[in-house]
Design a protein around this motif. Structure first.
Motif, PDB file in Angstrom:
ATOM      1  N   ARG A 233      -1.067  14.430 -13.978  1.00 22.69           N
ATOM      2  CA  ARG A 233      -2.369  14.745 -14.563  1.00 22.69           C
ATOM      3  C   ARG A 233      -2.874  16.113 -14.118  1.00 22.69           C
ATOM      4  NH1 ARG A 233      -7.573  10.923 -13.575  1.00 22.69           N
ATOM      5  NH2 ARG A 233      -7.907  12.393 -11.872  1.00 22.69           N
ATOM      6  N   ASN A 234      -2.532  16.502 -12.880  1.00 20.27           N
ATOM      7  CA  ASN A 234      -3.014  17.771 -12.323  1.00 20.27           C
ATOM      8  C   ASN A 234      -1.840  18.493 -11.644  1.00 20.27           C
ATOM      9  OD1 ASN A 234      -6.182  17.254 -12.499  1.00 20.27           O
ATOM     10  ND2 ASN A 234      -5.258  15.425 -11.597  1.00 20.27           N
TER      11      ASN A 234
ATOM     12  N   HIS B  48     -19.937  14.019 -10.568  1.00 17.39           N
ATOM     13  CA  HIS B  48     -21.180  13.267 -10.756  1.00 17.39           C
ATOM     14  C   HIS B  48     -21.650  12.552  -9.498  1.00 17.39           C
ATOM     15  CE1 HIS B  48     -20.965  13.939 -15.083  1.00 17.39           C
ATOM     16  NE2 HIS B  48     -19.687  13.612 -15.025  1.00 17.39           N
ATOM     17  N   GLY B  49     -20.878  12.606  -8.430  1.00 14.44           N
ATOM     18  CA  GLY B  49     -21.298  11.935  -7.201  1.00 14.44           C
ATOM     19  C   GLY B  49     -21.056  10.436  -7.209  1.00 14.44           C
ATOM     20  N   LEU B  50     -20.057   9.988  -7.982  1.00 18.58           N
ATOM     21  CA  LEU B  50     -19.741   8.555  -8.027  1.00 18.58           C
ATOM     22  C   LEU B  50     -18.467   8.208  -7.260  1.00 18.58           C
ATOM     23  CD1 LEU B  50     -20.473   7.718 -11.783  1.00 18.58           C
ATOM     24  CD2 LEU B  50     -21.835   7.061  -9.806  1.00 18.58           C
ATOM     25  N   GLY B  51     -17.621   9.207  -7.004  1.00 18.72           N
ATOM     26  CA  GLY B  51     -16.304   8.944  -6.435  1.00 18.72           C
ATOM     27  C   GLY B  51     -16.330   8.222  -5.102  1.00 18.72           C
ATOM     28  N   LEU B  52     -17.045   8.777  -4.128  1.00 18.86           N
ATOM     29  CA  LEU B  52     -17.071   8.162  -2.799  1.00 18.86           C
ATOM     30  C   LEU B  52     -17.842   6.853  -2.801  1.00 18.86           C
ATOM     31  CD1 LEU B  52     -17.353  11.117  -0.258  1.00 18.86           C
ATOM     32  CD2 LEU B  52     -15.504   9.464  -0.488  1.00 18.86           C
ATOM     33  N   THR B  53     -18.887   6.758  -3.637  1.00 20.10           N
ATOM     34  CA  THR B  53     -19.610   5.489  -3.763  1.00 20.10           C
ATOM     35  C   THR B  53     -18.649   4.382  -4.164  1.00 20.10           C
ATOM     36  OG1 THR B  53     -21.587   6.667  -4.487  1.00 20.10           O
ATOM     37  CG2 THR B  53     -21.523   4.312  -4.917  1.00 20.10           C
TER      38      THR B  53
ATOM     39  N   LEU C  29       0.803  -1.222   0.000  1.00 20.91           N
ATOM     40  CA  LEU C  29       0.000   0.000   0.000  1.00 20.91           C
ATOM     41  C   LEU C  29       0.839   1.277   0.000  1.00 20.91           C
ATOM     42  CD1 LEU C  29      -2.970  -0.975   2.342  1.00 20.91           C
ATOM     43  CD2 LEU C  29      -3.014  -0.643  -0.130  1.00 20.91           C
ATOM     44  N   ASP C  30       1.978   1.285   0.682  1.00 15.65           N
ATOM     45  CA  ASP C  30       2.776   2.518   0.692  1.00 15.65           C
ATOM     46  C   ASP C  30       3.340   2.817  -0.695  1.00 15.65           C
ATOM     47  OD1 ASP C  30       4.429   0.248   0.987  1.00 15.65           O
ATOM     48  OD2 ASP C  30       6.068   1.465   1.803  1.00 15.65           O
ATOM     49  N   GLU C  31       3.783   1.768  -1.403  1.00 12.31           N
ATOM     50  CA  GLU C  31       4.304   1.962  -2.764  1.00 12.31           C
ATOM     51  C   GLU C  31       3.190   2.402  -3.713  1.00 12.31           C
ATOM     52  OE1 GLU C  31       6.226  -1.656  -3.873  1.00 12.31           O
ATOM     53  OE2 GLU C  31       7.991  -1.290  -2.613  1.00 12.31           O
ATOM     54  N   LEU C  32       1.994   1.825  -3.534  1.00  7.78           N
ATOM     55  CA  LEU C  32       0.859   2.218  -4.370  1.00  7.78           C
ATOM     56  C   LEU C  32       0.497   3.686  -4.134  1.00  7.78           C
ATOM     57  CD1 LEU C  32      -1.370   1.432  -6.375  1.00  7.78           C
ATOM     58  CD2 LEU C  32      -2.764   0.706  -4.430  1.00  7.78           C
ATOM     59  N   LEU C  33       0.630   4.132  -2.903  1.00  8.37           N
ATOM     60  CA  LEU C  33       0.313   5.523  -2.562  1.00  8.37           C
ATOM     61  C   LEU C  33       1.266   6.488  -3.268  1.00  8.37           C
ATOM     62  CD1 LEU C  33      -1.799   6.869  -0.771  1.00  8.37           C
ATOM     63  CD2 LEU C  33      -0.140   6.858   1.095  1.00  8.37           C
ATOM     64  N   TRP C  34       2.577   6.181  -3.227  1.00  2.00           N
ATOM     65  CA  TRP C  34       3.548   7.046  -3.912  1.00  2.00           C
ATOM     66  C   TRP C  34       3.345   7.017  -5.429  1.00  2.00           C
ATOM     67  CZ3 TRP C  34       6.032  10.631  -1.451  1.00  2.00           C
ATOM     68  CH2 TRP C  34       6.365  10.461  -0.097  1.00  2.00           C
ATOM     69  N   LYS C  35       3.049   5.834  -5.949  1.00  2.00           N
ATOM     70  CA  LYS C  35       2.805   5.693  -7.391  1.00  2.00           C
ATOM     71  C   LYS C  35       1.598   6.524  -7.816  1.00  2.00           C
ATOM     72  CE  LYS C  35       1.531   2.081 -10.757  1.00  2.00           C
ATOM     73  NZ  LYS C  35       1.271   0.622 -10.929  1.00  2.00           N
ATOM     74  N   THR C  36       0.545   6.476  -7.016  1.00  4.18           N
ATOM     75  CA  THR C  36      -0.673   7.225  -7.334  1.00  4.18           C
ATOM     76  C   THR C  36      -0.432   8.725  -7.221  1.00  4.18           C
ATOM     77  OG1 THR C  36      -1.971   5.385  -6.440  1.00  4.18           O
ATOM     78  CG2 THR C  36      -3.130   7.453  -6.813  1.00  4.18           C
ATOM     79  N   ARG C  37       0.374   9.129  -6.238  1.00  2.94           N
ATOM     80  CA  ARG C  37       0.720  10.553  -6.096  1.00  2.94           C
ATOM     81  C   ARG C  37       1.398  11.065  -7.370  1.00  2.94           C
ATOM     82  NH1 ARG C  37       5.231  13.568  -4.828  1.00  2.94           N
ATOM     83  NH2 ARG C  37       4.838  15.520  -3.653  1.00  2.94           N
TER      84      ARG C  37
ATOM     85  N   GLN D  30      -6.066   1.546  -6.499  1.00  6.86           N
ATOM     86  CA  GLN D  30      -5.564   2.824  -7.002  1.00  6.86           C
ATOM     87  C   GLN D  30      -6.722   3.734  -7.407  1.00  6.86           C
ATOM     88  OE1 GLN D  30      -3.134   2.865 -10.640  1.00  6.86           O
ATOM     89  NE2 GLN D  30      -1.864   4.452  -9.702  1.00  6.86           N
ATOM     90  N   THR D  31      -7.771   3.154  -7.983  1.00 10.16           N
ATOM     91  CA  THR D  31      -8.948   3.937  -8.342  1.00 10.16           C
ATOM     92  C   THR D  31      -9.558   4.599  -7.107  1.00 10.16           C
ATOM     93  OG1 THR D  31      -9.457   2.534 -10.250  1.00 10.16           O
ATOM     94  CG2 THR D  31     -11.270   3.824  -9.343  1.00 10.16           C
ATOM     95  N   ALA D  32      -9.637   3.856  -5.998  1.00 13.72           N
ATOM     96  CA  ALA D  32     -10.184   4.411  -4.759  1.00 13.72           C
ATOM     97  C   ALA D  32      -9.325   5.580  -4.272  1.00 13.72           C
ATOM     98  CB  ALA D  32     -10.262   3.328  -3.687  1.00 13.72           C
ATOM     99  N   ILE D  33      -7.996   5.407  -4.280  1.00 15.67           N
ATOM    100  CA  ILE D  33      -7.094   6.464  -3.822  1.00 15.67           C
ATOM    101  C   ILE D  33      -7.189   7.687  -4.731  1.00 15.67           C
ATOM    102  CG2 ILE D  33      -4.663   7.071  -3.460  1.00 15.67           C
ATOM    103  CD1 ILE D  33      -4.197   4.113  -2.682  1.00 15.67           C
ATOM    104  N   ILE D  34      -7.257   7.454  -6.038  1.00 13.03           N
ATOM    105  CA  ILE D  34      -7.385   8.563  -7.003  1.00 13.03           C
ATOM    106  C   ILE D  34      -8.639   9.376  -6.719  1.00 13.03           C
ATOM    107  CG2 ILE D  34      -7.952   9.066  -9.423  1.00 13.03           C
ATOM    108  CD1 ILE D  34      -5.963   6.854 -10.207  1.00 13.03           C
ATOM    109  N   ASN D  35      -9.752   8.688  -6.478  1.00 17.09           N
ATOM    110  CA  ASN D  35     -11.004   9.400  -6.233  1.00 17.09           C
ATOM    111  C   ASN D  35     -10.952  10.255  -4.978  1.00 17.09           C
ATOM    112  OD1 ASN D  35     -13.327   8.786  -8.179  1.00 17.09           O
ATOM    113  ND2 ASN D  35     -12.468   6.766  -7.882  1.00 17.09           N
ATOM    114  N   ILE D  36     -10.327   9.734  -3.914  1.00 20.65           N
ATOM    115  CA  ILE D  36     -10.239  10.511  -2.673  1.00 20.65           C
ATOM    116  C   ILE D  36      -9.329  11.726  -2.864  1.00 20.65           C
ATOM    117  CG2 ILE D  36      -9.618  10.482  -0.244  1.00 20.65           C
ATOM    118  CD1 ILE D  36     -10.189   7.483  -0.204  1.00 20.65           C
ATOM    119  N   ILE D  37      -8.158  11.521  -3.492  1.00 20.04           N
ATOM    120  CA  ILE D  37      -7.236  12.645  -3.725  1.00 20.04           C
ATOM    121  C   ILE D  37      -7.890  13.698  -4.612  1.00 20.04           C
ATOM    122  CG2 ILE D  37      -5.074  13.319  -4.852  1.00 20.04           C
ATOM    123  CD1 ILE D  37      -3.866  10.675  -3.926  1.00 20.04           C
ATOM    124  N   ASP D  38      -8.564  13.242  -5.660  1.00 15.72           N
ATOM    125  CA  ASP D  38      -9.214  14.165  -6.589  1.00 15.72           C
ATOM    126  C   ASP D  38     -10.257  15.019  -5.867  1.00 15.72           C
ATOM    127  OD1 ASP D  38      -9.393  14.971  -9.419  1.00 15.72           O
ATOM    128  OD2 ASP D  38     -11.460  14.273  -9.260  1.00 15.72           O
TER     129      ASP D  38
END
Length: 250
Positions: free
Chosen positions: A120-121, A215-220, A106-114, A150-158
């Motif tokens: 992207r932004n 659209h209100g899908l991220g947290l879902t 999970l820590d490596e996935l977090l840095w990768k997602t960052r 990674q999709t879950a982490i992306i949605n929270i960061i976004d």
């Protein structure tokens, strides 16, 4: 009729009624989801159609055509984001049997997602702090789908950067004896206690969030993905001050 509510027949009646209640609730949620999805898809399609029809009605200058194309492209990008969100939601609904499961650190996935999010932004500010780092690095690993996590982490960061006043999110990664926690904290618009209860519903958006794109899908999606791994999503928030979203894995 549940009768006196005490004997075996009454208990069976109570259980049966609870089951029917859950089935009814599932049908209502499905009906609401289809209705909301249809509406969300129709909006950008109607906008694209209207703009193209106007463009074809008469000759226009190069500048006017360019303006129309830019607007249409925005609608198409919006439609792509919505479609991807619906596809990810469908994938999460399939459960673990339909996704590729492997060891995910999970820590490596977090840095990768960052890194991915900053490319992207570029305007986003994403700070990560790791505390209580374990001597046994196997404690950083869970079995799961790297793509979905990674999709879950992306949605929270976004969400955190979008709603934060300075596009910033502070992430704390910590290991406890019995679980791993990832905390995402922003200094944004916050969420009221009444609306907090509805955040796991598809297409639900808090009143103060409607001026922002989405659209209100991220947290879902976050709730669904984390629940696949018997995890928890915990949200603490105060209006106009902060929101902290916690992903916890046992």
């Amino acid at each position: 009729n549940e009768g006196n509510g005490k004997d075996e027949i009454a208990q069976m009646g109570i259980t049966f009624n609870h089951m029917l209640g859950r089935i009814q609730n599932s049908f209502e949620l499905q009906k609401s989801f289809v209705s909301n999805a249809s509406h969300e898809l129709r909006t950008p399609l109607t906008s694209i159609t209207g703009q193209l029809e106007v463009a074809l009605m008469s000759e226009k200058s190069q500048k006017e055509y360019k303006s129309i194309l830019i607007s249409v492209l925005e609608d198409i990008n919006n439609l792509n984001r919505l479609t991807n969100g619906l596809l990810n939601l469908a994938q999460a609904d399939m459960g673990l049997s339909k996704v590729q499961i492997k060891k995910v650190r999970l820590d490596e996935l977090l840095w990768k997602t960052r890194s991915y999010m900053l490319k992207r932004n570029p305007e986003f500010k994403i700070d990560i702090e790791i505390t209580d780092f374990p001597e046994d690095e196997s404690k950083l690993i869970i079995m799961g789908s790297e793509q979905l996590l990674q999709t879950a982490i992306i949605n929270i960061i976004d969400n955190a950067c979008k709603f934060s006043r300075n596009n910033k999110v502070n992430i704390t990664f910590r290991i406890k004896n019995e679980y791993i926690e990832i905390l995402f904290t922003d200094n944004g618009i916050g969420i009221s206690p009444e609306e907090m209860k509805k955040l796991n519903q598809p297409f639900y958006r808090a009143e103060n969030a409607k001026e922002f794109p989405g659209h209100g899908l991220g947290l879902t999606l976050v709730y669904k993905i984390v629940s696949l791994y018997n995890g928890q999503v915990i949200i603490n928030s105060k209006i106009n001050e902060f929101t902290t979203v916690i992903m916890r894995f046992a």
